[in-house]
Structure formats: C-alpha cells, structure tokens
Design an enzyme around this catalytic site. Structure first.
Site, PDB file in Angstrom:
ATOM      1  N   GLU A 161       0.810  -1.231   0.000  1.00  0.00           N
ATOM      2  CA  GLU A 161       0.000   0.000   0.000  1.00  0.00           C
ATOM      3  C   GLU A 161       0.842   1.280   0.000  1.00  0.00           C
ATOM      4  O   GLU A 161       0.654   2.163   0.835  1.00  0.00           O
ATOM      5  CB  GLU A 161      -0.963  -0.014   1.193  1.00  0.00           C
ATOM      6  N   ASN A 185       2.368  -4.682  -3.384  1.00  0.00           N
ATOM      7  CA  ASN A 185       0.967  -5.065  -3.222  1.00  0.00           C
ATOM      8  C   ASN A 185       0.125  -3.835  -2.912  1.00  0.00           C
ATOM      9  O   ASN A 185       0.539  -2.974  -2.139  1.00  0.00           O
ATOM     10  CB  ASN A 185       0.908  -6.046  -2.036  1.00  0.00           C
ATOM     11  N   HIS A 229     -10.063  -6.114  -2.679  1.00  0.00           N
ATOM     12  CA  HIS A 229     -11.142  -5.989  -1.686  1.00  0.00           C
ATOM     13  C   HIS A 229     -12.292  -5.308  -2.417  1.00  0.00           C
ATOM     14  O   HIS A 229     -12.296  -4.098  -2.597  1.00  0.00           O
ATOM     15  CB  HIS A 229     -10.684  -5.161  -0.483  1.00  0.00           C
ATOM     16  N   GLU A 270      -5.667 -10.571  -1.873  1.00  0.00           N
ATOM     17  CA  GLU A 270      -6.521 -10.410  -0.686  1.00  0.00           C
ATOM     18  C   GLU A 270      -7.998 -10.331  -1.056  1.00  0.00           C
ATOM     19  O   GLU A 270      -8.759  -9.560  -0.477  1.00  0.00           O
ATOM     20  CB  GLU A 270      -6.133  -9.134   0.082  1.00  0.00           C
ATOM     21  N   ASP A 300     -11.786 -10.399  -1.322  1.00  0.00           N
ATOM     22  CA  ASP A 300     -13.056 -10.688  -0.654  1.00  0.00           C
ATOM     23  C   ASP A 300     -14.120  -9.837  -1.315  1.00  0.00           C
ATOM     24  O   ASP A 300     -13.814  -8.842  -1.966  1.00  0.00           O
ATOM     25  CB  ASP A 300     -13.011 -10.516   0.878  1.00  0.00           C
TER      26      ASP A 300
HETATM   27  C1  XIL Z   1      -6.114  -6.703   7.997  1.00  0.00           C
HETATM   28  C2  XIL Z   1      -6.291  -7.917   8.872  1.00  0.00           C
HETATM   29  O1  XIL Z   1      -7.047  -8.892   8.195  1.00  0.00           O
HETATM   30  C3  XIL Z   1      -6.963  -7.519  10.166  1.00  0.00           C
HETATM   31  O2  XIL Z   1      -7.048  -8.622  11.054  1.00  0.00           O
HETATM   32  C4  XIL Z   1      -6.170  -6.396  10.816  1.00  0.00           C
HETATM   33  O3  XIL Z   1      -6.856  -5.952  11.980  1.00  0.00           O
HETATM   34  C5  XIL Z   1      -5.999  -5.244   9.858  1.00  0.00           C
HETATM   35  O4  XIL Z   1      -5.393  -5.707   8.676  1.00  0.00           O
HETATM   36  N1  XIL Z   1      -5.001  -4.817   3.406  1.00  0.00           N
HETATM   37  C6  XIL Z   1      -3.926  -5.544   3.838  1.00  0.00           C
HETATM   38  C7  XIL Z   1      -4.080  -6.470   4.970  1.00  0.00           C
HETATM   39  O5  XIL Z   1      -2.866  -5.515   3.201  1.00  0.00           O
HETATM   40  O6  XIL Z   1      -2.897  -6.598   5.700  1.00  0.00           O
HETATM   41  C8  XIL Z   1      -5.206  -6.074   5.880  1.00  0.00           C
HETATM   42  O7  XIL Z   1      -5.376  -7.068   6.851  1.00  0.00           O
HETATM   43  C9  XIL Z   1      -6.463  -5.855   5.076  1.00  0.00           C
HETATM   44  C10 XIL Z   1      -6.278  -4.745   4.075  1.00  0.00           C
END
Ligand code: XIL
Length: 644
Positions: A321, A364, A399, A428, A430
C-alpha cells in the site's frame, strides 16, 4: 465506492464486538452450549479472584439478575479487576461468546473485557470487548467473541477500567459456543477445480485447528498469514524477533504441501511506534540521520524475518500500500516515504532479494482496478525496475463488493501490467455484501449473496482467462466467521467469503466451482437428465451415523445417506428410531420431525437429489440421558438401508 471510503486500518483487531456480529443464518443456528455461568446467587465468589490485591465479595447492594452480584473494592490501578480462570473451560480453536454485565459503584468510566493467556510465563493480553462506557446508574453488557489460538498454561477472563480505580460490580457472566459443523466432504475442492494457479486463503491463529484446518486443507493450496508476519507481530521491540504467531501457520502449510505468501515486510500500518522514533524517542523528522536509522532498521527487520523462513516462503509482499494516486507523484505520504523518499523501497527489495533469493518479491496494493491508482502503481514499478530494483510481481488486493468493480476495469488492470516483466497475483480478495459504509444487514440478504456468487463467478472466470499473467489467487479469509470486514470500514457483520459462518459452502463457492449450482436451485446431479431419475424410494441406500461430539446431556450427530443404487434419488425422507430416549433439538441440511422415538428427516431444497454414487449429509444436536446408543436401522423413502 471503497476507493473513496477507505479509512485508516485499525491495528490488529483480536475480537469483534458482539453487537456487530449477527449470525449469517440466524434461522439455522443451533442452540449455543453454555460452558460458564457466574451469577453469584449461591452467595459465593464462584472462583473469581482479583488480578492484584483488590477485594472481591458477593454483594446484594445491586444485582443484574436475581439478588446477588460480585463487588470489587480496593482497586489501586485501572488494570485491577475481577478475573476467572478458564484454562479448563476453553478449548483451542473454539469460538466462544463471552458476556458480562458491569456497573460502577460511583461515577463513570470505560470498561473492557479481556483475556490474559500465558505460555511458559509469557503473557499476552487480548481484548474481547474494547472500551465501553459504564457508570453507577445501570448495568452495561460487555459481549464479544474469543478464540484461543495457542497452547497455554494460564488463561483468564477479566474486567478492567480505562482511567479510574473506583469499585465496580459484575454479574451474570457467561461463556458459550455454537458447536462446529463438520465440513462438507462431498463437494469438490476449490483447488481441484481451479488448477490454473494456486488458490489461497489468509488465516489467523486458530484456523489451522479442528474444522477450520480441515476446510483450509481441503480447498486451498496456498496460505497467507493474515497478521502473523506483520512487523508488530515479528519485531514488536527493536531487534527482538518473535515468530510464535507465524511459525505454526507456516508449519501447517508445509505439512499440507501448500505454498506460503509472506505478508508483509514494509507497511505504514501494524508497524510499532518505535520504528519511527529517533534516537531520543521523539517522532522522526526528515533528517539524514533519521533516514539512515530508519533504513538500517528496515534492513535489519528484513534480514531477520526473511532469513528465518528461507525458501519456505515462496512469495513476499515486500511492500504494501505505498501508492496514493491523489499525490502528484503518486506516492503515499507514509513515514517511510517522508523520511526516506523512495529509498525504503529500494532497500526493502534489495535486502529481500539478497536474503530470500528464490522468493518472488511483490509490491501489493488495493484498488488497483481504479485507473488512476493502477497507473500510479504502474509508473512506480516501471521506474524502479528500470533502476534494477528486483520487483518480480504486482499484487492486486481485490477488496471488492457485490457490485463493484466492473469486469472490464479489472481486465484493464491485468492487461496494464502485462509486458513489463512482472507476474501478477490476486492477494486479498473478498467480496463485501455491502455497497456503502451506511448499510447494515442483520443477516446477509439472499439477493446480495446471489450477486456475490455472480461476482465470484465472473472474477474467477477472468482470472482463469489471464492464467498466463496470474501466478496466485488468494482470498482474505477462510470463512465468514472470521473476516476483517466485520470491523472495517465500520462494525457490522459482513459475509465476503466462499464459506458461511458455519463453514458450509455458499453460493459464492459454487460461483467459483460450478456456477450452474448458484442459488442452490440445482443439485449435484443437475447434469443428469430427468429421464434417468427414479421415483422416490427406488434407490438403494447406505447410511452412516456418527456421534461427532458429546457432552453431559447433549451430543452432536451426523447422518450420511449414500445412494448405493444405480438410479437417482429425487427427494428423500430419512427415518430412524432412537433407543435411548434421545431427542433431536436442532438439525441442519434438512428438516426434522420427531414423534416419540421415531425421527424423520426430510431433505433441504438443495440436497434432495442424490445421484447414483452420490451422498447427502445432515447434522444435528440432540439431548440424551443415561446412555446414547446408535440407532440400529435406517430407512430412506421407506426402504431399509445398509448401515455402515
Ligand atoms: C487486515 C487484517 O485482516 C486484520 O485482522 C487487521 O486488523 C488489519 O489488517 N489490506 C492488507 C491487509 O494488506 O494486511 C489487511 O489485513 C487488510 C487490508
């Protein structure tokens, strides 16, 4: 749109407040099993002790239920409070709902409910319910979920306050759990259907045990520790490295032949404050000394963490990020950037390459499907690669939600990074059921679950088409019982994954595995033409009955009907007689009636058709007294079955 709504990420959320966690399938939820009740009505402290020298005594001054509560007086620090050992009560991997009623003797403050666990003398404190306003004029309920993820030799539940040390009362403390369902073993494994790339899940501590571990191993061939490899977990104190969270997850992956994605070496979140403090402990400012110090800390961190895992970790999210497309140079103004410019990226990739020479090194980010963000990331990757920075891979977090983004924007994202010498990974994924921060549903609406299934279907079809570019697709979680979206961007129950809160396959799963079965209207034998269907009762059957869990007075059972004939069973009624006075309290994957000792189970809408050679399973909770004998005979549609 998440692009606009994204908030700062919370640090390591251990447990979600219960208010935000409403069961996804409330109607199907079996009765919770209560393992702890403290109501103090017997005029004893019921095993509660103080965390220090405070005094605990039963009181009748106030009570939440009945006439007694527990009074805690003589507190001299905010962390003093009532504490109860649950070492012999809680089992690793089970998600408990803990509830306590709290009231102050005077004034007002915030109270917290937490768990202290110790392993070989090292204590870890985990928040179950965070600061909640309490006062002396009424009882306030603190209720949340807790899953023990480690082997422990000390485990307590306790209540403390945030700022004052006055006396307090607690009452009606309970802990309960919903018995886990066995995972469905008669559905295809995601990894066997999607073979173009490894399919992964992000996991936290407890998800390698019991049913969660079974689900993970059945469907996935890649694992990303969701929090365990972040800086706050691996180097909480300068040069003190800890792998206690990550090692078990990675050992599980190794034992099951799964790939491991390491997440993450450099990020602006979940990084301890000391990293960004100068030699005097003050916040770093942009000086040459601070830059040297910060880069040295970064190098030391990566040298240790990446070296600890060697080639066990095949891919690292080296940097996470770093883009902010609203900046003229496209770079997020993190402390990393403010103090070092782009040098933190140059250092991170160079050191990671040196220490983990065989690992794929990724950069990422989220919202890479948004054109401006995508282009900013592209420009950075092209620039750094031209300098020789060893970036092997671009990670797209994905996401997303049920109606965003479009497939064409996502395709444009994948196309953009073709031809610049990088692999791409979905890191990641979802699919939130919410389309804005303002929505909250008590349970996932059917139409959202359907839209979600179509989104998964279409995205996976796209990913499979781009198999030449994509080397991994990972989902940010295993099942809907544990998702970061329950607390982000606001606290509400989300359901973004392929399996529901009880680990059963959702339409989203079928969207990935067999879109013809989305919505549950078709069945495993949908491809069998109706003319081959036999009338109900014509099939021959074999039944397996198993007691999968048992406790005083109660048990959990599973009954599997296998169609051992050559004709399809279209609609079924399963019957048996209990011989020990057992009573079915609740049943899933079907509906039940019981008349005396005779139990009749009718198929659910989606599992009524059992192809020849196929099977259907139901699970149930029952009660028993004295003994719990296994029924001797079973019928399907009135025909006796073989008992296995
Ligand atoms: C999230 C975790 O899933 C949570 O448990 C934590 O509280 C916060 O981070 N982007 C990312 C991940 O790169 O590391 C994040 O993970 C979700 C968003």
């Amino acid at each position: 749109m998440r692009a606009l709504a994204r908030l700062a990420l919370a640090t390591c959320v251990v447990a979600a407040p219960l208010t935000a966690v409403v069961a996804a399938h409330a109607a199907d939820e079996p009765t919770p099993v209560t393992v702890l009740t403290s109501d103090f009505e017997d005029n004893t402290v019921q095993g509660w002790t103080g965390r220090s020298a405070e005094t605990l005594a039963v009181s009748t001054t106030v009570a939440h239920g009945g006439t007694h509560s527990l009074a805690v007086t003589g507190r001299t620090a905010t962390w003093n409070g009532p504490s109860l050992s649950v070492l012999d009560t809680f089992e690793k991997g089970t998600s408990y709902t803990i509830s306590a009623w709290v009231r102050l003797a005077d004034g007002s403050d915030n109270a917290r409910l937490s768990v202290e666990r110790r392993t070989s003398g090292t204590a870890t404190y985990e928040t179950v319910v965070g600061n909640t306003a309490v006062n002396s004029s009424g009882w306030v309920n603190l209720s949340g979920h807790y899953t023990l993820s480690a082997d422990v030799d000390f485990l307590t539940v306790y209540v403390e306050t945030a700022s004052t040390t006055g006396s307090l009362y607690i009452d009606d403390v309970t802990a309960s759990y919903v018995p886990a369902l066995p995972i469905q073993t008669d559905i295809p494994s995601v990894k066997d259907v999607v073979t173009e790339f490894p399919v992964g899940a992000a996991i936290t501590g407890a998800e390698i045990t019991t049913e969660h571990g079974d689900l993970l191993a059945k469907h996935f061939n890649s694992v990303t520790p969701g929090n365990a490899l972040k800086w706050d977990a691996t180097e909480p104190t300068e040069n003190v490295f800890s792998y206690t969270q990550a090692d078990p997850l990675i050992a599980f992956a190794k034992a099951h032949g799964m790939k491991v994605r390491g997440h993450t070496l450099v990020w602006h979140n979940q990084t301890p404050a000391w990293v960004f403090q100068d030699a005097t402990g003050a916040a770093m400012t942009a000086t040459a000394e601070n830059k040297a110090l910060l880069l040295a800390r970064l190098e030391n961190h990566i040298r240790n963490v990446a070296a600890h895992y060697g080639d066990t970790i095949g891919t690292w999210d080296v940097a996470n990020e770093v883009i902010d497309e609203s900046q003229s140079d496209g770079m997020r103004r993190s402390t990393w950037y403010d103090i070092t410019g782009l040098d933190y990226l140059r250092t991170a990739f160079a050191v990671a390459r040196e220490v983990a020479p065989t690992a794929k090194l990724c950069i990422n980010d989220y919202n890479t499907n948004v054109a401006a963000k995508r282009d900013a990331l592209y420009n950075l990757v092209v620039k750094l690669k031209a300098e020789g920075v060893p970036i092997d891979c671009v990670g797209h977090q994905m996401h997303i939600n049920v109606s965003w983004p479009s497939i064409s924007d996502t395709e444009a994202m994948l196309k953009k990074f073709e031809g610049i010498g990088v692999e791409q990974q979905i890191t990641e994924m979802d699919v939130s059921i919410y389309t804005s921060s303002g929505e909250t549903f008590p349970a996932p609406p059917a139409d959202r679950l359907l839209s979600q299934a179509y989104m998964y279907r279409d995205m996976f079809a796209l990913f499979r088409k781009y198999r030449a570019d994509l080397t991994s697709v990972t989902l940010w979680g295993l099942a809907d019982d544990n998702t970061w979206l329950d607390t982000y961007p606001v606290a509400r129950k989300d359901a973004p994954l392929l399996f529901d809160t009880r680990l059963q396959a959702k339409s989203a799963y079928w969207g990935v595995v067999d879109p013809s079965r989305i919505g549950g209207t078709s069945s495993p034998s949908a491809s069998v033409s109706p003319s081959t269907s036999a009338s109900p009762g014509a099939g021959t059957c074999a039944v397996t009955y198993r007691v999968t869990g048992s406790w005083t007075g109660g048990f959990q059972g599973e009954v599997k009907i296998a169609n051992s004939g050559t004709a399809v069973i279209s609609g079924w009624k399963l019957g048996w007689q209990f011989t020990g006075g057992q009573v079915v309290a609740q049943l899933w994957n079907g509906s039940v009636t019981q008349s005396g000792s005779a139990v009749t189970v009718t198929n659910a809408s989606w599992n009524g058709t059992i192809a020849a050679g196929g099977s259907a399973s139901v699970g149930f909770l029952g009660s028993w007294t004295g003994s719990n004998p296994v029924p001797a005979a079973f019928t399907v549609n009135g025909t006796a079955c073989t008992v296995l």
